[in-house]
Design an enzyme around this catalytic site. Structure first.
Site, short mmCIF file in Angstrom:
data_model
loop_
_atom_site.label_atom_id
_atom_site.label_comp_id
_atom_site.label_asym_id
_atom_site.label_seq_id
_atom_site.Cartn_x
_atom_site.Cartn_y
_atom_site.Cartn_z
N LYS A 54 -0.70 28.20 18.18
CA LYS A 54 -2.15 28.47 18.10
C LYS A 54 -2.48 29.78 18.81
O LYS A 54 -1.65 30.30 19.57
CB LYS A 54 -2.91 27.31 18.74
CG LYS A 54 -2.64 27.10 20.23
CD LYS A 54 -3.20 25.78 20.71
CE LYS A 54 -2.92 25.57 22.20
NZ LYS A 54 -3.27 24.21 22.65
N ARG A 151 -10.91 14.30 26.36
CA ARG A 151 -11.16 15.49 25.54
C ARG A 151 -11.12 14.99 24.11
O ARG A 151 -11.55 13.87 23.85
CB ARG A 151 -10.10 16.56 25.85
CG ARG A 151 -10.50 17.95 25.41
CD ARG A 151 -9.46 19.00 25.74
NE ARG A 151 -8.26 18.91 24.90
CZ ARG A 151 -7.31 19.83 24.86
NH1 ARG A 151 -7.41 20.93 25.59
NH2 ARG A 151 -6.25 19.69 24.08
N TYR A 281 -15.13 55.91 37.20
CA TYR A 281 -16.51 55.43 37.04
C TYR A 281 -17.02 54.85 38.35
O TYR A 281 -16.35 54.05 39.00
CB TYR A 281 -16.56 54.31 35.99
CG TYR A 281 -16.60 54.79 34.55
CD1 TYR A 281 -17.51 55.76 34.15
CD2 TYR A 281 -15.74 54.24 33.62
CE1 TYR A 281 -17.55 56.18 32.81
CE2 TYR A 281 -15.77 54.64 32.29
CZ TYR A 281 -16.68 55.62 31.89
OH TYR A 281 -16.71 56.03 30.59
N MET A 330 -12.38 51.26 29.42
CA MET A 330 -12.12 50.62 28.13
C MET A 330 -10.76 51.02 27.57
O MET A 330 -10.01 50.19 27.06
CB MET A 330 -13.23 50.98 27.13
CG MET A 330 -13.15 50.17 25.85
SD MET A 330 -14.40 50.64 24.64
CE MET A 330 -15.90 50.08 25.41
C1 LIG Z 1 -2.22 23.59 23.29
C2 LIG Z 1 -1.74 22.23 23.04
C3 LIG Z 1 -0.39 21.90 23.25
C4 LIG Z 1 0.59 22.84 23.91
O1 LIG Z 1 0.39 22.79 25.32
P1 LIG Z 1 1.27 23.63 26.34
O2 LIG Z 1 0.75 23.21 27.66
O3 LIG Z 1 1.00 25.06 26.06
O4 LIG Z 1 2.68 23.25 26.10
C5 LIG Z 1 0.03 20.63 22.86
N1 LIG Z 1 -0.83 19.74 22.32
C6 LIG Z 1 -2.14 20.02 22.14
C7 LIG Z 1 -3.04 18.99 21.57
C8 LIG Z 1 -2.64 21.26 22.51
O5 LIG Z 1 -3.93 21.53 22.36
#
Ligand SMILES: *Cc1c(COP(=O)(O)O)cnc(C)c1O
Length: 393
Positions: A54, A151, A281, A330
């Site tokens: 992801k 969650r 800056y 930047m």
């Molecule tokens: C992001 C995520 C993972 C991976 O977690 P890590 O701590 O990066 O290994 C696994 N399962 C779900 C549902 C996630 O959202």
């Protein structure tokens, strides 16, 4: 993007700021996840690893990393959004893709068409999929339970509603049950085993007990630290990218991981300044001695956090730490190379790495400068910075 430049010592596209992504290091980290999972395999139990790619592979490039890991035996992949899955499919990745973070009704047809495997947490989601489901090409779905993280995840009531809808829909098949650990970064916390027990109780519920369902609970922390959480398939993320899931208690080296990302730039100008010269800056810093100040063509638009300004952060130049001086801009960042006589125009600066000698800032040091975690450091690497993939096969 030219990901295979003819001369590996030259940055891609000529811009003297780039990130090298070491695919051999990713493969090494993947094998650690696999070994951990194998170590707790029960006789006859199939195990699988679905690397989490992801957020564009935690900022490092989902497609090349997924391709490398597929060659190395990854069974499928996990992404957060439908768009991320579309990108992988368009790149030719045909392996199963699990959708971790939900979808909206207009996205349901895409899920069916691309045969994605969503984790469902609301009965509505099952209804949306049922509207586009194709009985001739059923898609696999999982039910995501909340076992204690509070969650994303369904209750038993909601799950049973989903089971009902899935059963009535020829184009949907329930293949798995999953959940997510809240405290896997601290493996000895009792919450981890409580979540394991809760998931086991769900699996023995009459609604699920007599099915062959593939079960998943473990992220990186679970894989490396909570053997009871392994079940059938693992979802490692951060560990693949060289980040310790146990930060700050245990670092990436101690966890046996290899650093994956090395962020390079080069000095494009050096000024010699008298004592008392205000810099950058807001003139937030003034030289306190005759100084040599180098400019790097990289800034907060490239993901170099502005909180690194005024000597909070440093870079490695010619094997020495050079503090960042004045405000990160930047597109430009100034570094003090007064104590690095070897520094010259064209000298390489490593903004993020993890060398043996410990000169280069690693993801953990960089995280500490801004009070965050290695995950965020990697995800914030700017899209403007070209990535170069080392050890592509
Ligand atoms: C992001 C995520 C993972 C991976 O977690 P890590 O701590 O990066 O290994 C696994 N399962 C779900 C549902 C996630 O959202």
């Amino acid at each position: 993007m030219n990901i295979n430049p003819p001369n590996p010592s030259e940055p891609p596209q000529g811009r003297p700021t780039w990130v090298d992504v070491d695919l051999d290091a990713v493969r090494h980290n993947f094998h650690l996840a696999k070994q951990a999972m194998k170590a707790t395999r029960l006789p006859g139990q199939q195990i699988a690893i679905y690397p989490v790619v992801k957020a564009d592979g935690y900022g490092l490039g989902a497609t090349p990393i997924a391709k490398a890991l597929h060659q190395s035996g990854a069974d499928g992949f996990c992404v957060a959004t439908v768009e991320e899955a579309v990108t992988l499919r368009e790149a030719g990745i045909r392996a199963p893709i699990v959708l971790l973070a939900g979808f909206s009704r207009p996205q349901a047809p895409t899920i069916v068409k691309l045969e994605l495997e969503p984790l469902l947490f609301r009965a509505d989601e099952a209804r949306y999929l049922a509207e586009s489901a194709n009985p001739k090409q059923p898609i696999a779905v999982h039910i995501q339970f909340d076992t204690g993280m509070a969650r994303l995840g369904s209750s038993m009531d909601e799950a049973l509603k989903m089971v009902h809808i899935i059963h009535q829909t020829a184009g949907l098949k329930l293949v798995g049950i999953s959940s997510h650990l809240a405290c896997a970064d601290q493996p000895t916390r009792p919450e981890n085993l409580k979540q394991v027990q809760k998931l086991r109780a769900i699996l023995s519920h009459e609604g699920f007990a007599n099915r062959t369902l593939r079960v998943s609970l473990a992220n990186s922390g679970g894989l490396l630290g909570v053997p009871e959480s392994h079940f059938d398939w693992g979802r490692p993320g951060i560990m693949l990218y060289g980040g310790s899931p146990f930060f700050p208690e245990m670092g990436w080296r101690e966890a046996g991981l290899h650093a994956v990302a090395r962020w390079h730039s080069r000095i494009i100008q050096i000024q010699t300044l008298d004592t008392g010269t205000p810099m950058g800056y807001g003139h937030t810093e003034t030289t306190t001695r005759p100084s040599r100040i180098g400019q790097l063509p990289v800034g907060y638009a490239d993901g170099l956090n502005r909180l690194h300004s005024n000597r909070k952060g440093w870079v490695a130049i010619e094997g020495v730490r050079a503090p960042i001086v004045g405000r990160v801009c930047m597109d430009l960042t100034a570094v003090d190379v007064t104590d690095i006589p070897a520094a010259h125009i064209g000298s390489e600066a490593i903004l993020l790495g993890g060398d043996e000698a410990g000169i280069e800032p690693d993801v953990e040091e960089m995280a500490t400068w801004t009070g965050t975690i290695p995950y965020e450091v990697l995800c914030r690497l700017g899209q403007r910075v070209p990535r170069r993939y080392l050890h592509q096969k």
